[in-house]
Scaffold this motif. Structure first.
Motif, PDB file in Angstrom:
ATOM      1  N   ALA A   1       0.807  -1.230   0.068  1.00  0.00           N
ATOM      2  CA  ALA A   1      -0.102  -0.156  -0.081  1.00  0.00           C
ATOM      3  C   ALA A   1       0.621   1.201  -0.096  1.00  0.00           C
ATOM      4  O   ALA A   1       0.432   2.321  -0.654  1.00  0.00           O
ATOM      5  N   GLU A   2       2.095   1.222   0.654  1.00  0.00           N
ATOM      6  CA  GLU A   2       2.672   2.470   0.778  1.00  0.00           C
ATOM      7  C   GLU A   2       3.449   2.769  -0.662  1.00  0.00           C
ATOM      8  O   GLU A   2       3.198   4.053  -1.071  1.00  0.00           O
ATOM      9  N   THR A   3       3.790   2.094  -1.438  1.00  0.00           N
ATOM     10  CA  THR A   3       4.103   2.271  -2.491  1.00  0.00           C
ATOM     11  C   THR A   3       3.067   2.791  -3.598  1.00  0.00           C
ATOM     12  O   THR A   3       3.366   3.634  -4.273  1.00  0.00           O
ATOM     13  N   THR A   4       1.935   1.922  -3.678  1.00  0.00           N
ATOM     14  CA  THR A   4       0.820   2.477  -4.360  1.00  0.00           C
ATOM     15  C   THR A   4       0.455   3.691  -3.913  1.00  0.00           C
ATOM     16  O   THR A   4      -0.025   4.714  -4.778  1.00  0.00           O
ATOM     17  N   LEU A   5       0.478   4.031  -2.707  1.00  0.00           N
ATOM     18  CA  LEU A   5      -0.094   5.435  -2.129  1.00  0.00           C
ATOM     19  C   LEU A   5       0.891   6.649  -2.774  1.00  0.00           C
ATOM     20  O   LEU A   5       0.288   7.502  -3.237  1.00  0.00           O
ATOM     21  N   GLN A   6       2.207   6.274  -2.852  1.00  0.00           N
ATOM     22  CA  GLN A   6       3.094   7.406  -3.576  1.00  0.00           C
ATOM     23  C   GLN A   6       2.771   7.546  -5.091  1.00  0.00           C
ATOM     24  O   GLN A   6       2.747   8.621  -5.712  1.00  0.00           O
ATOM     25  N   LYS A   7       2.529   6.420  -5.849  1.00  0.00           N
ATOM     26  CA  LYS A   7       1.928   6.659  -7.019  1.00  0.00           C
ATOM     27  C   LYS A   7       0.671   7.445  -7.059  1.00  0.00           C
ATOM     28  O   LYS A   7       0.582   8.227  -8.189  1.00  0.00           O
ATOM     29  N   ILE A   8      -0.199   6.974  -6.278  1.00  0.00           N
ATOM     30  CA  ILE A   8      -1.497   7.911  -6.465  1.00  0.00           C
ATOM     31  C   ILE A   8      -1.277   9.368  -6.032  1.00  0.00           C
ATOM     32  O   ILE A   8      -1.742  10.124  -6.898  1.00  0.00           O
ATOM     33  N   ILE A   9      -0.287   9.755  -5.197  1.00  0.00           N
ATOM     34  CA  ILE A   9       0.136  10.934  -4.815  1.00  0.00           C
ATOM     35  C   ILE A   9       0.564  11.787  -6.142  1.00  0.00           C
ATOM     36  O   ILE A   9       0.513  12.983  -6.449  1.00  0.00           O
ATOM     37  N   ARG A  10       1.511  11.108  -6.893  1.00  0.00           N
ATOM     38  CA  ARG A  10       2.175  11.610  -8.133  1.00  0.00           C
ATOM     39  C   ARG A  10       1.116  11.801  -9.212  1.00  0.00           C
ATOM     40  O   ARG A  10       1.049  12.587  -9.930  1.00  0.00           O
ATOM     41  N   ALA A  11       0.111  10.643  -9.229  1.00  0.00           N
ATOM     42  CA  ALA A  11      -1.032  10.914 -10.246  1.00  0.00           C
ATOM     43  C   ALA A  11      -1.866  12.158  -9.864  1.00  0.00           C
ATOM     44  O   ALA A  11      -2.337  12.595 -10.902  1.00  0.00           O
ATOM     45  N   LEU A  12      -2.121  12.600  -8.564  1.00  0.00           N
ATOM     46  CA  LEU A  12      -2.710  13.849  -8.297  1.00  0.00           C
ATOM     47  C   LEU A  12      -1.755  14.961  -8.305  1.00  0.00           C
ATOM     48  O   LEU A  12      -2.471  16.068  -7.802  1.00  0.00           O
ATOM     49  N   GLU A  13      -0.872  15.082  -9.104  1.00  0.00           N
ATOM     50  CA  GLU A  13      -0.001  16.363  -9.084  1.00  0.00           C
ATOM     51  C   GLU A  13      -0.811  17.454  -9.629  1.00  0.00           C
ATOM     52  O   GLU A  13      -1.365  17.183 -10.494  1.00  0.00           O
ATOM     53  N   GLY A  14      -0.800  18.569  -8.924  1.00  0.00           N
ATOM     54  CA  GLY A  14      -1.442  19.730  -9.060  1.00  0.00           C
ATOM     55  C   GLY A  14      -2.658  19.943  -8.489  1.00  0.00           C
ATOM     56  O   GLY A  14      -3.286  20.898  -8.394  1.00  0.00           O
ATOM     57  N   CYS A  15      -3.306  18.902  -7.741  1.00  0.00           N
ATOM     58  CA  CYS A  15      -4.416  19.029  -7.263  1.00  0.00           C
ATOM     59  C   CYS A  15      -4.249  19.399  -5.667  1.00  0.00           C
ATOM     60  O   CYS A  15      -3.300  18.988  -5.056  1.00  0.00           O
TER      61      CYS A  15
END
Length: 502
Positions: A426-440
């Motif tokens: 989950a931690e690795t996936t969460l970091q990917k999600i945070i990158r995907a939400l860049e600018g939000c």
């Protein structure tokens, strides 16, 4: 200064996709069109943003051959894992395709549209394509028929398309300059021979524009798809938008390049990058000055089934379809009743919201200027915030400003937590999600756990679970109003500057 944010009420519960304002062909954007044109797109999920929360589409893969080669394309005929155009799990004969369409239409009453989009080019497979259309016109007369094409063979097929009452055609047009086209198309197959380079692009462009004009002269609505390829055609697509609008196109869909090395495309293998979310939005906004823009596209597989943003193809593989007994006359009656209910709900929503526009927030602030803010939303459909952060496979992105709330696009992500053993990553996936939400600057969801909350905050994204089950635009506007009141949307201060000051 008075803040008035305009929005639209939620779509029917259970529908998929983003909420009902700002995605491409919204009702406001279509209001200037003649009634007969609006009737054509009223329940078409690809041509009308509002319709795509209520109605479903499907594609059938009957067209394997293609008459051009694109550097971003690699067709796969037995793939269940990739989600991109040109990919299918099984290639169908026209008879199989018709049987599948009738099975899907009987079991998914939201379905209104059948499209042929590959995995090759439908008009490079005219016998298979038109035999499918011929049978469906007779056996499923309540289904809209659509076709997507690269346009090379389009002028020669326009009259045949008209015979099948096809009201919607999508043409992929990536350039109007042969020098740009030579970087995208290594060859075309034209007059029984392979043509390469600039000459190939010149022929393709001429055929595309000729076909576009012929279709619009006959009252057929044309959507133009353009793939944004950074460093290749990105600076050129504004000109494409102007040209296709001048030639009668109805809608422009600027899509991001999908180019991963594992897909086996030339661009993927050569390391050609796709656009960032910011780059794509900026280009879409520039093109929007010349065309209605489609922003809710999901770049569907050539055998996609269901609402936009979902794919129920696994439920309708041919081995399963062959076991189904379909009374289509009865199914068509049920579908008509279901659609009548949808339309009654849509009309009720418009009436309740004052013709779809409501004042969501009105506050007094003593600030000189505010800036727009991007927010991500987790929703499982219905135009409301109804999904747990950890269950989201994609987030819808909205831009809130002093004048409106508008849909910007969607960002696909991996599930943060799907239960069981997978939560170990989950931690690795969460970091990917945070990158995907860049600018939000905020993420709105029905619920969110402590750990992702903490990491999102650290990344400058404010989690918000206070608006569960509320219409998306109203919730986004309310959060924006709070930001304005608290000085978090001042034009002179970015989130990074505010965080540093704290």
């Amino acid at each position: 200064m008075e803040l008035t944010v305009i929005g639209q009420t939620a779509g029917e519960a259970g529908a998929s996709g983003c909420s009902s304002s700002g995605c491409g062909g919204s009702s406001d954007q279509l209001s200037h069109l003649p009634e007969h044109i609006r009737a054509k797109v009223h329940n078409h999920p690809c041509y009308s943003e509002e319709a795509h929360h209520h109605y479903a589409r499907m594609h059938v893969a009957v067209a394997p051959a293609c008459n051009i080669q694109c550097h971003y394309c690699n067709r796969k005929y037995d793939c269940a894992n990739e989600s991109r155009p040109g990919v299918v799990s099984e290639l169908l004969t026209p008879d199989q395709a018709v049987k599948k369409v009738m099975a899907v239409a009987a079991n998914i009453p939201q379905m209104t549209v059948l499209g042929i989009a590959g995995p090759g080019d439908p008009l490079a497979n005219p016998e298979r394509t038109f035999e499918t259309f011929r049978q469906l016109t007779e056996k499923a007369p309540d289904i809209k028929l659509c076709v997507s094409t690269n346009g090379l063979s389009l002028p020669e097929q326009v009259e045949e398309l008209c015979k099948h009452n096809i009201d919607h055609v999508t043409i992929t047009i990536n350039c109007v300059d042969p020098d740009v086209g030579a970087k995208i198309y290594p060859w075309i197959f034209w007059n029984n021979r392979r043509v390469k380079g600039r000459k190939a692009a010149e022929i393709l462009i001429k055929q595309q524009q000729k076909g576009l004009k012929m279709l619009t002269e006959r009252g057929i609505l044309v959507k133009v798809n353009s793939v944004m390829i950074p460093g290749v055609n990105d600076a050129h697509l504004e000109e494409v938008s102007k040209v296709v609008k001048a030639n009668g196109a109805f809608l422009h869909n600027v899509m991001p390049l999908i180019a991963e090395a594992e897909h086996g495309t030339f661009f993927g293998v050569m390391g050609q990058r796709g656009p960032t979310h910011t780059e794509l939005q900026a280009l879409q906004d520039k093109c929007a000055g010349d065309m209605n823009m489609m922003r809710h596209c999901r770049q569907c597989r050539a055998d996609a089934v269901g609402m936009l943003g979902e794919d129920r193809g696994d439920e309708f593989t041919m081995d399963k379809v062959e076991t189904m007994e379909i009374d289509y006359a009865a199914a068509m009656q049920r579908r008509a009743e279901y659609h009548a209910t949808i339309e009654a709900n849509r009309e009720a929503q418009k009436s309740q919201s004052g013709q779809s526009f409501v004042s969501l927030a009105s506050i007094k602030v003593n600030r000189k200027e505010t800036r727009p803010v991007l927010m991500a939303v987790a929703t499982s459909g219905g135009g409301v915030i109804n999904q747990h952060f950890g269950h989201a496979k994609e987030f819808l992105v909205y831009e809130a400003s002093m004048t409106d709330v508008r849909f910007i696009g969607h960002r696909k992500v991996d599930l943060y937590c799907s239960g069981g053993d997978s939560c170990g990553d989950a931690e690795t996936t969460l970091q990917k999600i945070i990158r995907a939400l860049e600018g939000c600057e905020a993420v709105l969801c029905s619920k969110i756990g402590y750990e992702p909350w903490e990491q999102l905050e650290s990344a400058g994204i404010q989690p918000n679970g206070e608006h569960a089950l509320e219409p998306i635009e109203e919730a986004v506007a309310a959060v924006y109003a709070e930001m304005v009141e608290n000085g978090l949307a001042d034009k002179t201060e970015t989130p990074a500057q505010l965080q540093a000051g704290a």
